[in-house]
Design an enzyme around this catalytic site. Structure first.
Site, short mmCIF file in Angstrom:
data_model
loop_
_atom_site.label_atom_id
_atom_site.label_comp_id
_atom_site.label_asym_id
_atom_site.label_seq_id
_atom_site.Cartn_x
_atom_site.Cartn_y
_atom_site.Cartn_z
N CYS B 153 8.72 1.07 10.38
CA CYS B 153 8.04 2.34 10.17
C CYS B 153 7.44 2.93 11.43
O CYS B 153 6.99 4.08 11.42
CB CYS B 153 6.96 2.17 9.11
SG CYS B 153 7.60 1.31 7.66
N HIS B 286 -1.08 7.48 9.76
CA HIS B 286 0.08 6.87 9.11
C HIS B 286 -0.03 7.12 7.61
O HIS B 286 0.94 7.50 6.98
CB HIS B 286 0.11 5.38 9.44
CG HIS B 286 1.37 4.69 9.02
ND1 HIS B 286 2.62 5.12 9.42
CD2 HIS B 286 1.59 3.60 8.24
CE1 HIS B 286 3.56 4.33 8.90
NE2 HIS B 286 2.95 3.40 8.18
N HIS B 323 7.27 8.72 2.69
CA HIS B 323 7.35 7.84 3.86
C HIS B 323 8.79 7.80 4.34
O HIS B 323 9.66 7.23 3.69
CB HIS B 323 6.86 6.44 3.47
CG HIS B 323 6.65 5.52 4.64
ND1 HIS B 323 7.23 5.74 5.87
CD2 HIS B 323 5.92 4.39 4.76
CE1 HIS B 323 6.87 4.77 6.69
NE2 HIS B 323 6.07 3.94 6.03
#
Lengths: 406, 404, 131
Positions: B153, B286, B323
């Site tokens: 990620c 994030h 995401h």
């Protein structure tokens, strides 16, 4: 990239065993260590390539803490083991690293393919809700780098590079770049890959692997006229990089000096093969040498990434000849003929080439007139002072490294 | 800049979508979620033909979904920067977490079918993590360094950092950097296996948050040295001031709960940008909306910004598009630059009571003005404890590296 | 694409509604075998812990009923808990929803046994109401 970085630690595990001595002995004796690949899952085509270089689990065991490793994939274990060896080789105990910004930069061509396949089996078999958290967290390509950091408590940048055959050298260069602008104080860099039946089978489906068609048996016959593909291997090789001044201050043994690197890409390359961009890659390498004040005569030897692949070795040969001069080529070592493609042994060989004898190139019989290169024949060499390390990947990525003797 | 997001193709569609305050997260249509634990994601409704109309069908067939996202975004970015012809000497640094796994997994399942005809291996030509990078490099003729960063990620943010180091070292004058990733069943089942996915649209930093929403797309930026941009008269959209990364070395999936590892990356990014924490007026967090992540991230931010954190405007792009895994750092960098340029944050979708433990200054209930001039910090955390952060300043400020 | 706003509740769906035409992949868990009930829930849980968490070198009977499983005790963590739930679901034919994953249930084998018994009773009640 800075020009004052040195290699002070080398950790390696592969088909030849664990540790620098095992790798050096394999290279000196030109010994190809291979085993039969399981063909029962039927990943392979008819008349398949049968052999791969695999790690003997007994070699791995002493370097792994069973309780800590219970959730780790094979490549994670290999990387953790090689990382421990590299720090031991560098004389950097845990205490000596504490509080320092240590980057990790690991290359992998395939990532944890076998765990990924197991996870896909679960999803299609018992259903997505049976997917194992253990498998999932180890199925990401950066699991190896994460496990190495976790094991050795390394809190610097944690980088994973995936760029086929060039993954290892590109990871080394990316790790070296962490020293720029003070982004790290110490780095653990290298490459890891596993060569399970699935990955081996898919490479074979692509006709990338040697099948012994030329009658010489299955071998990655680097630069040979009868080469018919490479020999695939697994393993992990990690290097400790630090600034020369830091290494000197702690009285560390220096294995090699990394003085520069060049990266480029050949956009003519197909997705799964090497291209024909000789002019472009040669110009990139020549420009990079010029930027570092190097001329062709400065290199005592080339550590070539030639592996026995048809197109890859062709491209490698053309670029080397164009940049260094067809008539003036220094000794060309082709360690992948002994160690196989992938698994990182190549990086270890690139460092050992400064200090350790190499035997004749296994499988090499006759010069390919199109290539015109005869790789190292095993004769005794004066220890090279400066190496050009070359790594060209299918798909187009290219990386070169300038390595000096300590 | 170039983007493919669940809002559609292009940076404009992304900007408009963000400004709408509506999340682009809905029922998954790419594959059946019948057997999965959850059923929604930020999916890109992509018409391949329309996205790349000039591409020969034979070429298009070889592109994975991620490849297409990456290529569409890369073309947009290079066109906007008028830099297509500069690719031959330019660098390409792309992040991807799963590459062509959507195609790879269906190939694998076909391969496993007993008695079925063996699928053609060419179907997985772009299956690997480096698939999108190679597709972009080949289609647009990149001749400089080409590197795929695959740190889950934080991959795209680490790709931005890699490009910055390359530009500063003089290796290249211009680079394209960011990330591309597509939805696939592997990650969908995997994040669900970690019970990290909310059945409803994710709600970063809210008290009711119950997990992330997955998404897909690509976000890339053209980066060049200020001298190079000035010499060719390029329009500068923002200044890429610095980057930093770190590792928790704490746990493979769970964040370091006290935020120390993340704080290290933030401090490195600020030091690299030669900026004090006070210069930061916008944090693009994030913000995955998992209970643990948001709390840990907030602790990390508190370590760096202290009590001033309460005044900082916070975006959590994942609340809008989900995401995007290896691509999230790319689109979040773009979202940050858009916000700097407009001087305000777009309204955050699905507002609700914030968690008292992480009361992020989100734009709940309307846009939120930034106190300009300021710099933006975009942050990502990943599996393996890999943290990465990048810092942008608005275009008007003195430049070192530009983003176009 | 139909966009969602938060608070959407998806339709309840059965876990497996289609038969899988699969292959050599792992098979769906078998329902609990009646002949195995002579083994106590506690010892079955211990076996699942060792097998599914790959605790090589540890014998199930070495785990104490009251021994702490997480942190200082057996040293397990949150991902182990998730993996363990999968193992328990397969072993006892239960289905644990994400919001039922009560941390305190994972304190020890004894607390897990209570949790599993509760889940089994619930599954039984659900089956009874269906018929």
């Amino acid at each position: 990239m800075r020009s004052d970085l040195v290699v002070t630690g080398l950790g390696t595990i592969g088909p030849h065993g664990a540790g620098v001595e095992a790798l050096a002995a394999g290279l000196a004796q030109s010994r190809v260590v291979r085993c039969e690949v399981d063909q029962s899952p039927a990943w392979h085509p008819a008349q398949p390539a049968r052999f791969a270089g695999r790690v003997d689990p007994a070699q791995l065991k002493p370097w792994i803490d069973a309780a800590k490793a219970r959730r780790q994939s094979l490549p994670s274990r290999l990387a953790v083991a090689a990382g421990r060896m590299a720090f031991e080789d560098a004389g950097l105990e845990r205490a000596a690293r504490a509080g320092r910004d240590v980057a990790v930069s690991l290359g992998t061509a395939f990532g944890p393919n076998d765990f990924t396949a197991k996870l896909l089996d679960q999803i299609a078999g018992a259903g997505p809700q049976s997917a194992s958290p253990f498998l999932f967290m180890e199925s990401v390509a950066n699991a190896h780098a994460g496990q190495v950091a976790l094991d050795s408590e390394l809190r610097g940048a944690n980088i994973t590079v995936v760029q086929r055959e060039a993954s290892g050298l590109l990871a080394l260069i990316q790790g070296a770049a962490c020293f720029d602008d003070g982004a790290c104080e110490l780095a653990l860099v290298g490459m890891v890959d596993e060569m399970g039946s699935l990955t081996h089978g898919m490479l074979d489906q692509y006709a990338a692997l040697s099948r012994g068609a030329a009658g010489g048996g299955e071998l990655g016959r680097a630069f040979d006229a009868g080469r018919d593909g490479f020999f695939a291997a697994e393993g992990a090789t990690l290097l400790v990089l630090e600034r020369a001044s830091d290494a000197a201050a702690r009285g560390a043994r220096v294995r090699a000096r990394i003085t520069g690197a060049v990266r480029a890409n050949d956009p003519s390359a197909p997705r799964t093969d090497w291209g024909s961009g000789v002019a472009h890659l040669s110009a990139a390498l020549a420009r990079g040498m010029q930027r570092h004040g190097l001329s062709p005569a400065d290199f005592d030897a080339v550590v070539s990434g030639a592996s026995g692949s048809r197109r890859g070795d062709w491209l490698e040969a053309q670029v080397l000849k164009r940049v260094l001069g067809a008539e003036a080529l220094p000794t060309v070592l082709a360690p992948k003929a002994t160690l196989g493609e992938f698994g990182g042994g190549f990086l270890g060989a690139a460092i050992l080439a400064l200090s350790s004898p190499f035997g004749p190139t296994p499988g090499f019989e006759s010069i390919d007139p199109e290539l015109g290169i005869r790789p190292h024949d095993g004769r005794e060499l004066a220890p090279p002072q400066r190496l050009l390390v070359s790594s060209l990947a299918a798909g187009g990525a290219a990386a070169w490294l300038f390595v000096d003797a300590p | 800049m170039g983007a493919v997001t669940p809002y559609g193709l292009g940076v404009d569609a992304f900007a408009q979508g963000l400004a709408s305050g509506q999340a682009a997260i809905g029922d998954v249509e790419l594959f059946s979620t019948e057997l999965h634990r959850t059923h929604i994601a930020g999916e890109v409704a992509l018409d391949l033909e329309a996205a790349l109309p000039d591409l020969a069908p034979a070429h298009r067939r070889r592109l994975s979904r991620s490849d297409t996202f990456g290529l569409v975004a890369a073309r947009e970015a290079l066109d906007q920067a008028r830099a297509r012809e500069l690719a031959t000497q330019a660098g390409l640094f792309l992040g991807s977490s799963t590459g062509g796994m959507f195609e790879g997994e269906s190939f694998y399942w076909d391969l496993r079918q007993p008695g079925a005809r063996r699928p053609r291996v060419s179907r997985i030509a772009s299956q690997q993590h480096n698939g999108p990078t190679d597709a972009v490099a080949r289609a647009l003729g990149f001749g400089g360094p080409v590197v795929t960063l695959s740190s889950a990620c934080s991959a795209a943010t680490m790709a931005l950092e890699a490009a910055l180091r390359s530009l500063r070292s003089g290796e290249v004058d211009l680079a394209l950097a960011g990330g591309a990733d597509s939805l696939c069943q592997l990650t969908y089942a995997g994040f669900n296996a970690l019970r990290a996915v909310d059945e409803e649209v994710c709600r970063p930093f809210q008290a009711s948050r119950a997990g992330l929403s997955l998404g897909e797309g690509a976000g890339v930026l053209v980066l060049e040295t200020a001298e190079h941009a000035a010499a060719r008269g390029a329009r500068v959209l923002a200044t890429f001031a610095g980057a930093g990364s770190s590792c928790d070395a704490h746990h493979m999936t769970a964040p370091d709960e006290d935020g120390a590892g993340l704080a290290l990356a933030l401090e490195k990014a600020l030091a690299d940008a030669r900026l004090a924490p006070e210069a930061i007026g916008l944090v693009n967090a994030h913000g995955t909306a998992t209970p643990l992540n948001d709390a840990a991230e907030w602790k990390g931010l508190e370590r760096v910004f202290g009590t001033r954190l309460a005044e900082i405007a916070v975006m959590a792009t994942k609340g809008s598009v989900g995401h995007l895994l290896g691509a999230c750092g790319g689109v979040e960098a773009i979202a940050s630059i858009l916000a700097l340029a407009r001087g305000k944050l777009p309204p955050a979708p699905n507002p609700g009571p914030l968690d008292a433990e992480c009361p992020a200054g989100l734009a709940h209930g309307g846009e939120r003005a930034l106190s300009l001039p300021c710099a933006a910090l975009s942050v990502n955390l990943a599996f393996g404890g890999a943290n990465a952060a990048v810092v942008f300043r608005s275009a008007a400020s003195p430049a070192s590296e530009g983003a176009g | 694409m139909k966009l969602r706003t938060a608070r959407h509740k998806p339709d309840p769906r059965s876990m497996r509604t289609r038969t899988d035409d699969a292959h050599a992949a792992p098979q769906p868990p078998l329902p609990p075998d009646e002949t195995m009930t002579s083994e106590s829930i506690q010892s079955r849980i211990k076996r699942v812990i060792v097998d599914c968490l790959m605790l090589e070198g540890l014998a199930p009977e070495e785990i104490g009923d009251e021994q702490a499983l997480f942190g200082e005790g057996l040293g397990l963590d949150s991902v182990d808990a998730l993996e363990l739930v999968l193992g328990l679901e397969a072993e006892f034919g239960i289905k644990v929803k994400s919001d039922e994953m009560d941390r305190t249930a994972f304190n020890s084998v004894t607390s897990l046994a209570g949790f599993v018994e509760g889940q089994m009773a619930k599954a039984e009640a659900a089956r009874a109401s269906e018929t």
